[in-house]
Design an enzyme around this catalytic site. Structure first.
Site, PDB file in Angstrom:
ATOM      1  N   ARG A  85       0.834  -1.200   0.000  1.00 49.23           N
ATOM      2  CA  ARG A  85       0.000   0.000   0.000  1.00 49.23           C
ATOM      3  C   ARG A  85       0.869   1.251   0.000  1.00 49.23           C
ATOM      4  NH1 ARG A  85      -4.935   2.066   2.354  1.00 49.23           N
ATOM      5  NH2 ARG A  85      -4.849   4.265   1.858  1.00 49.23           N
ATOM      6  N   ARG A  94      -5.877   1.697  -4.953  1.00 56.93           N
ATOM      7  CA  ARG A  94      -5.079   1.135  -3.850  1.00 56.93           C
ATOM      8  C   ARG A  94      -5.075  -0.391  -3.891  1.00 56.93           C
ATOM      9  NH1 ARG A  94      -7.658   4.504   0.170  1.00 56.93           N
ATOM     10  NH2 ARG A  94      -7.192   6.010  -1.408  1.00 56.93           N
ATOM     11  N   ASP A  97      -7.051  -1.623   1.278  1.00 59.11           N
ATOM     12  CA  ASP A  97      -7.543  -0.669   2.267  1.00 59.11           C
ATOM     13  C   ASP A  97      -8.239  -1.481   3.344  1.00 59.11           C
ATOM     14  OD1 ASP A  97      -7.965   1.892   3.088  1.00 59.11           O
ATOM     15  OD2 ASP A  97      -9.559   2.333   1.656  1.00 59.11           O
ATOM     16  N   ASP A  99     -10.302  -0.840   6.844  1.00 61.88           N
ATOM     17  CA  ASP A  99     -10.900   0.195   7.696  1.00 61.88           C
ATOM     18  C   ASP A  99     -11.527  -0.445   8.922  1.00 61.88           C
ATOM     19  OD1 ASP A  99     -10.316   2.375   6.010  1.00 61.88           O
ATOM     20  OD2 ASP A  99     -12.113   2.011   4.807  1.00 61.88           O
TER      21      ASP A  99
HETATM   22  N1  ROI Z   1     -14.726   3.086  -3.980  1.00 65.20           N
HETATM   23  C1  ROI Z   1     -15.193   1.829  -3.852  1.00 65.20           C
HETATM   24  N2  ROI Z   1     -16.177   1.421  -4.659  1.00 65.20           N
HETATM   25  N3  ROI Z   1     -14.699   0.973  -2.924  1.00 65.20           N
HETATM   26  C2  ROI Z   1     -13.705   1.346  -2.083  1.00 65.20           C
HETATM   27  O1  ROI Z   1     -13.265   0.539  -1.238  1.00 65.20           O
HETATM   28  C3  ROI Z   1     -13.199   2.654  -2.176  1.00 65.20           C
HETATM   29  N4  ROI Z   1     -12.210   3.091  -1.356  1.00 65.20           N
HETATM   30  C4  ROI Z   1     -11.730   4.327  -1.428  1.00 65.20           C
HETATM   31  C5  ROI Z   1     -12.220   5.309  -2.452  1.00 65.20           C
HETATM   32  C6  ROI Z   1     -11.054   5.703  -3.337  1.00 65.20           C
HETATM   33  C7  ROI Z   1     -12.767   6.539  -1.725  1.00 65.20           C
HETATM   34  N5  ROI Z   1     -13.271   4.785  -3.279  1.00 65.20           N
HETATM   35  C8  ROI Z   1     -13.744   3.510  -3.160  1.00 65.20           C
HETATM   36  O2  ROI Z   1     -10.799   4.700  -0.574  1.00 65.20           O
END
Ligand code: ROI
Length: 171
Positions: A85, A94, A97, A99
């Site tokens: 990342r 990315r 991610d 969260d």
């Molecule tokens: N858009 C989608 N569909 N899924 C994500 O996990 C995601 N994550 C992000 C951003 C770039 C805002 N857009 C995303 O961080």
């Protein structure tokens, strides 16, 4: 620390996103003092943010952990690093991610961490995987994930076919 329910959102749109998520689920399941309760289906979704990037693969897991919120955040960031990342462009593509969406019924607002995740109510690619995990899940303020799901914007969420299991018997 007592055992706490924690919900983690996963997303990727680079370098074989489905494989990134599958590996990340295995890594989350092997965190210390942590067990994997359930994992959601994986979904494809159109990107939120700049549209000139590939579709995402999204999912979520339900953990029970004795790690504190910040210990868990440290672990999530370590796993993201292992997946290569890089934080280049805000809202850009990315490899992985992770969260921390919810931690028990805690409300946390610190420099490093906001829980529940502030964008959670607006994102079908977070809400639907959470519903897969626990249909009666609710935010600390009592709003149910099911209600939020009905009112959130549509990012063309599509369930992906289940990953093939390892062949059994082997060979
Ligand atoms: N858009 C989608 N569909 N899924 C994500 O996990 C995601 N994550 C992000 C951003 C770039 C805002 N857009 C995303 O961080």
């Amino acid at each position: 620390m007592p055992v706490t329910d924690a919900f983690i959102g996963l997303g990727s749109n680079l370098a074989d996103p489905t494989a990134q998520l599958a590996r990340a689920v295995a890594e989350l399941a092997s965190l210390p003092d942590t067990t994997l309760v359930a994992q959601s289906a994986f979904y494809s979704s159109h990107p939120v943010g700049p549209q000139d990037q590939p579709d995402f693969v999204n999912g979520a897991v339900w953990l029970q952990t004795r790690l504190s919120p910040l210990q868990l955040l440290d672990r999530l960031q370590q796993i993201e690093q292992h997946h290569g990342r890089e934080r280049k462009q805000r809202w850009g593509p990315r490899t992985l991610d992770l969260d921390l969406l919810m931690y028990d019924d805690d409300t946390i607002s610190s420099e490093r961490l906001t829980v529940p995740h502030p964008e959670l109510p607006n994102r079908d690619f977070v809400l639907q995987p959470l519903l897969d995990l626990k249909a009666d899940l609710a935010l600390p303020d009592g709003q149910t994930i099911a209600q939020l799901r009905q009112h959130c914007p549509d990012n063309n969420l599509r369930p992906l076919p289940p990953l093939p299991r390892e062949p059994f018997p082997p060979g």
